[in-house]
Design a protein around this motif. Structure first.
Motif, short mmCIF file in Angstrom:
data_model
loop_
_atom_site.label_atom_id
_atom_site.label_comp_id
_atom_site.label_asym_id
_atom_site.label_seq_id
_atom_site.Cartn_x
_atom_site.Cartn_y
_atom_site.Cartn_z
N ALA A 1 -98.24 -32.26 -35.79
CA ALA A 1 -98.63 -32.63 -37.16
C ALA A 1 -99.84 -33.55 -37.13
O ALA A 1 -100.77 -33.41 -37.94
N TYR A 2 -99.85 -34.50 -36.19
CA TYR A 2 -101.00 -35.39 -36.07
C TYR A 2 -102.25 -34.63 -35.63
O TYR A 2 -103.33 -34.80 -36.22
N LEU A 3 -102.13 -33.81 -34.63
CA LEU A 3 -103.31 -33.07 -34.12
C LEU A 3 -103.94 -32.22 -35.20
O LEU A 3 -105.17 -32.07 -35.24
N THR A 4 -103.14 -31.67 -36.11
CA THR A 4 -103.71 -30.83 -37.18
C THR A 4 -104.55 -31.64 -38.15
O THR A 4 -105.33 -31.07 -38.90
N THR A 5 -104.40 -32.98 -38.14
CA THR A 5 -105.21 -33.81 -39.04
C THR A 5 -106.58 -34.15 -38.44
O THR A 5 -107.44 -34.67 -39.14
N LEU A 6 -106.77 -33.84 -37.17
CA LEU A 6 -108.03 -34.20 -36.51
C LEU A 6 -109.07 -33.11 -36.75
O LEU A 6 -109.08 -32.07 -36.11
N SER A 7 -109.93 -33.38 -37.71
CA SER A 7 -110.98 -32.41 -38.02
C SER A 7 -112.34 -33.07 -37.84
O SER A 7 -112.44 -34.29 -37.77
N GLU A 8 -113.36 -32.24 -37.74
CA GLU A 8 -114.71 -32.78 -37.53
C GLU A 8 -115.38 -33.06 -38.85
O GLU A 8 -115.09 -32.58 -39.86
#
Length: 153
Positions: A146-153
């Motif tokens: 869930a956290y990784l999906t929030t990491l966007s450029e």
């Protein structure tokens, strides 16, 4: 979209996706198909805020030992062994990220040094006290994804 809204959106998405499942999937029952694990391991939504903590926790995920992550720039000693995780939520789907976190060797091959965090296939040199255990729990995996999906450029 702000980071806070992305975390809330990710948690809501996982809540909807996982609501049809009731039990935690055991590590030996996880199937990685086409580099994906489509179903939640727990049937519960991942919590991106907790996942961020697990990601940074040197005694749990310890992801920073190998990966640079600008979102955690306040933490010391980011590793450079693995790829930077800035924008990882744009490069991989939640299903792909789940598979990678569960058992990266199944996804990338035996040559990767990334451990599988929810698999019993951990090699031969395991301390006796850790035998028969996964590095992360099923819910920890869902939280990190869930956290990784929030990491966007």
């Amino acid at each position: 979209m702000t980071k806070g809204l992305k975390i809330i959106f990710a948690a809501a998405s996982f809540a909807l996706a996982g609501s049809a499942f009731a039990e935690t999937l055991a590590p030996d029952d996880v199937e990685i198909v086409d580099m994906e694990v489509t179903a939640s391991l727990t049937g519960k939504p991942g919590d991106a805020t907790i996942g961020r903590e697990t990601f940074a926790d040197r005694k749990k995920g310890n992801c920073l030992a190998c990966h640079v992550n600008a979102d955690l720039s306040d933490q010391l000693f980011h590793g450079e062994v693995g790829p930077p995780l800035d924008g990882v939520g744009d490069r991989w789907t939640a299903q792909e990220l789940r598979a990678i976190v569960i058992d990266s060797k199944e996804v990338f091959g035996e040559q990767t040094i990334m451990p599988g965090f929810y698999t019993m296939n951990v090699g031969i040199n395991v301390a006796e006290k850790h035998k028969g255990q996964t590095i992360l729990s099923a819910q920890d995996v869902e939280d990190v994804v869930a956290y990784l999906t929030t990491l966007s450029e």
